[in-house]
Structures are given as C-alpha cells and as structure tokens.
Write a protein that holds these residues in place. Sequence first.
Motif, PDB file in Angstrom:
ATOM      1  N   GLN A   1       0.863  -1.180   0.000  1.00  0.00           N
ATOM      2  CA  GLN A   1       0.000   0.000   0.000  1.00  0.00           C
ATOM      3  C   GLN A   1       0.905   1.237   0.000  1.00  0.00           C
ATOM      4  OE1 GLN A   1      -2.929   0.079   3.187  1.00  0.00           O
ATOM      5  NE2 GLN A   1      -3.141  -2.132   3.096  1.00  0.00           N
ATOM      6  N   VAL A   2       0.661   2.142  -0.937  1.00  0.00           N
ATOM      7  CA  VAL A   2       1.494   3.335  -1.102  1.00  0.00           C
ATOM      8  C   VAL A   2       0.613   4.575  -1.030  1.00  0.00           C
ATOM      9  CG1 VAL A   2       3.015   4.599  -2.694  1.00  0.00           C
ATOM     10  CG2 VAL A   2       3.199   2.105  -2.496  1.00  0.00           C
TER      11      VAL A   2
ATOM     12  N   GLU B   1       5.586  10.095  -1.973  1.00  0.00           N
ATOM     13  CA  GLU B   1       4.839   8.884  -1.665  1.00  0.00           C
ATOM     14  C   GLU B   1       5.770   7.839  -1.074  1.00  0.00           C
ATOM     15  OE1 GLU B   1       4.521   6.256  -5.584  1.00  0.00           O
ATOM     16  OE2 GLU B   1       3.813   8.308  -5.948  1.00  0.00           O
ATOM     17  N   VAL B   2       5.176   6.887  -0.349  1.00  0.00           N
ATOM     18  CA  VAL B   2       5.951   5.829   0.297  1.00  0.00           C
ATOM     19  C   VAL B   2       4.979   4.719   0.694  1.00  0.00           C
ATOM     20  CG1 VAL B   2       5.721   6.754   2.649  1.00  0.00           C
ATOM     21  CG2 VAL B   2       7.762   5.427   2.038  1.00  0.00           C
ATOM     22  N   SER B   3       5.488   3.510   0.841  1.00  0.00           N
ATOM     23  CA  SER B   3       4.668   2.424   1.368  1.00  0.00           C
ATOM     24  C   SER B   3       4.639   2.503   2.888  1.00  0.00           C
ATOM     25  CB  SER B   3       5.235   1.068   0.934  1.00  0.00           C
ATOM     26  OG  SER B   3       6.468   0.821   1.611  1.00  0.00           O
ATOM     27  N   TRP B   4       3.691   1.772   3.490  1.00  0.00           N
ATOM     28  CA  TRP B   4       3.664   1.729   4.952  1.00  0.00           C
ATOM     29  C   TRP B   4       4.977   1.171   5.499  1.00  0.00           C
ATOM     30  CZ3 TRP B   4       0.520   4.581   7.506  1.00  0.00           C
ATOM     31  CH2 TRP B   4      -0.795   4.797   7.089  1.00  0.00           C
ATOM     32  N   ALA B   5       5.515   0.147   4.836  1.00  0.00           N
ATOM     33  CA  ALA B   5       6.776  -0.424   5.296  1.00  0.00           C
ATOM     34  C   ALA B   5       7.913   0.582   5.170  1.00  0.00           C
ATOM     35  CB  ALA B   5       7.094  -1.698   4.504  1.00  0.00           C
ATOM     36  N   GLY B   6       7.955   1.291   4.061  1.00  0.00           N
ATOM     37  CA  GLY B   6       8.977   2.323   3.897  1.00  0.00           C
ATOM     38  C   GLY B   6       8.815   3.456   4.893  1.00  0.00           C
TER      39      GLY B   6
ATOM     40  N   VAL C   1      12.255  -3.953   9.681  1.00  0.00           N
ATOM     41  CA  VAL C   1      10.887  -3.963   9.152  1.00  0.00           C
ATOM     42  C   VAL C   1      10.766  -5.126   8.175  1.00  0.00           C
ATOM     43  CG1 VAL C   1       9.147  -2.705   7.832  1.00  0.00           C
ATOM     44  CG2 VAL C   1      10.627  -1.473   9.438  1.00  0.00           C
ATOM     45  N   ARG C   2       9.907  -6.075   8.505  1.00  0.00           N
ATOM     46  CA  ARG C   2       9.638  -7.201   7.609  1.00  0.00           C
ATOM     47  C   ARG C   2       8.458  -6.837   6.715  1.00  0.00           C
ATOM     48  NH1 ARG C   2       6.400 -11.773   8.318  1.00  0.00           N
ATOM     49  NH2 ARG C   2       6.206 -11.327  10.556  1.00  0.00           N
ATOM     50  N   HIS C   3       8.692  -6.838   5.407  1.00  0.00           N
ATOM     51  CA  HIS C   3       7.668  -6.442   4.456  1.00  0.00           C
ATOM     52  C   HIS C   3       6.658  -7.569   4.276  1.00  0.00           C
ATOM     53  CE1 HIS C   3      10.079  -3.013   2.351  1.00  0.00           C
ATOM     54  NE2 HIS C   3      10.420  -3.133   3.620  1.00  0.00           N
ATOM     55  N   ILE C   4       5.371  -7.247   4.450  1.00  0.00           N
ATOM     56  CA  ILE C   4       4.311  -8.223   4.240  1.00  0.00           C
ATOM     57  C   ILE C   4       3.280  -7.636   3.284  1.00  0.00           C
ATOM     58  CG2 ILE C   4       4.656  -9.289   6.502  1.00  0.00           C
ATOM     59  CD1 ILE C   4       2.098  -7.825   7.436  1.00  0.00           C
ATOM     60  N   THR C   5       2.356  -8.485   2.847  1.00  0.00           N
ATOM     61  CA  THR C   5       1.294  -8.033   1.949  1.00  0.00           C
ATOM     62  C   THR C   5       0.053  -7.651   2.739  1.00  0.00           C
ATOM     63  OG1 THR C   5       0.333 -10.228   1.682  1.00  0.00           O
ATOM     64  CG2 THR C   5       2.139  -9.631   0.191  1.00  0.00           C
TER      65      THR C   5
END
Length: 275
Positions: free
Chosen positions: A178-179, A210-215, A230-234
């Motif tokens: 999600q970005v 803009e950025v993803s939640w993980a970023g 931070v482990r990136h998940i879907t």
Amino acid sequence: MRVLVTGASGMLGRDLVAHLEGRHEVTAVDLEVDVTDPAAVRACVTEVRPEAVLHLAAWTDVDGAEEHEDRAAAVNADGSGNVAAAAREVGAVVVVPSTDYVFDGTAADGYAEDDPPAPLGAYGRTKLAGERAAVAAHPGGVRIARTAWLYGAHGRNFVDTMLALGRDRDEVAVVADQVGCPTWTRDLAPALEDLIALPPGIYHTAGGGEVSWAGFAEAVFAEAGVDCRVRHITTAEFGRPAPRPAHSPLRVTRADAPRLRPWREALHDYIREIS
C-alpha cells in the motif's frame, strides 16, 4: 474572521484550533454538537454566525465503517450535508477534509483532483457521499480537502505505534503493498486555513511524495534512531476487514492549491518535536 471548527478535539482538530487561535475568532465544538442532527447543527451555526466553517467531525474508523456503514454514513455523509446547509444559511464558506480512500488505488501515477473516484469500501463510500452532500447543500461554498495517512501529537497514529513497537521488538511486520502520502496534522492545519480564501472545489492536501507503509516505518526508525527491522508483508497477510487502496498518492495539479512539504521533512520535524 469568525471561524467554527467541528471535530475540534480530534488529532487534526487540536492542531488546527491551535493554529487558528490568535489569528481568528475561533469557536471549537466537538461531541456537544451532534452533526447528524440538522436542528442541533443549525442552532450552533446560527448562534456563532461564522464566516468560515472547518468541518472536521467525522467517522474515521475504517474497519468499523465496514461493519457499521449506516452509522458511518450518518456522520460522514449526512453530517457534512447538515453542516454545509447551515453554513449556507449564514453565508459561511465550508472546508471539508476528505480522504484518498475515495479512490480504488489502481492508478499507476496516483490521483489528481478531477480523477473519477471509485471507493473500495464503506469508509471511502461514506466520505465520498459527504463530499457530494456538502456541495449539494451549499453550491459554490464548499472546499473539499482530500488528505491521507494522518499523524500528529494529539491522537493514536502510525508513527507513535511504530516507535512504541520498535523500542520493544527487534522486528515488526508492516504492509509493503500500500502506497500513499503521510501527512503531519501540523502541516495540514495551515493548508486548511488557506482554502478558506480559495475558490470552491476539490483540493488535494497531503504530504508531498509517496511511500509504502513499510517504507514509512523504516523512515520512522531511522529518524528516531531506533534499531528495529521492518519485515515487508502483503495486505492479504495483514488481514483487515476493510479493503484499502493499494496505490493512492494524491497529486496536486491546481495552480492555486496549497502544497505541503515532502513527507520525510515533516516526519523529521515531528520526531524531533515528540522527542
């Protein structure tokens, strides 16, 4: 000028009222005025006789809206229409914050102000209905301020949650698909004030870039000096009741629109302030 702020006790409301005080004659109301009650709204507006209304009162529980769409619609849709109708009677302009959730998140380049909305879930549907109800009740008198991913010192938010988790854990799992545009409420407040003097219509008022939640989480830890991976998940792995737009950065194309600074600069200042 005389300014009425609804939803004044919320995270955005408290920063907005603090910004406006000393600059305008501010009346701040919250739950004591039920925006779903047209008579209560009219009585408040008639008594204050504002020149501008910044209507922040809203149902913001995205997942709760999925289960209680009728209740969310009463606040977000009917409430916005009630406030705009009362403001029209006293000749006040209205600013109504909205959300990137009015879009479905499938646009590769994000969304401009005139892109067609297509909300995925109940929250987005009720906020879009609120935009339309306000404009219908007060044609030519409403400014819609779409924003996204709010955080600030006066309410629960993603930044504070990450900081709390990061200090207790070596790793956190955060959604990476999600970005959007993180927005500090302190930066949004003056932009909402600016809209009072601008022409009616739709404005995009979110943090730049803009950025993803993980970023975003990684940036929070970097700015705060917190050693946490931070482990990136879907989104599917995270599993929430309400659908979220996958890619919903809000682009600003109007020449007269207020432009917020890049999200990373705002985050830097927020972290320094709360530290």
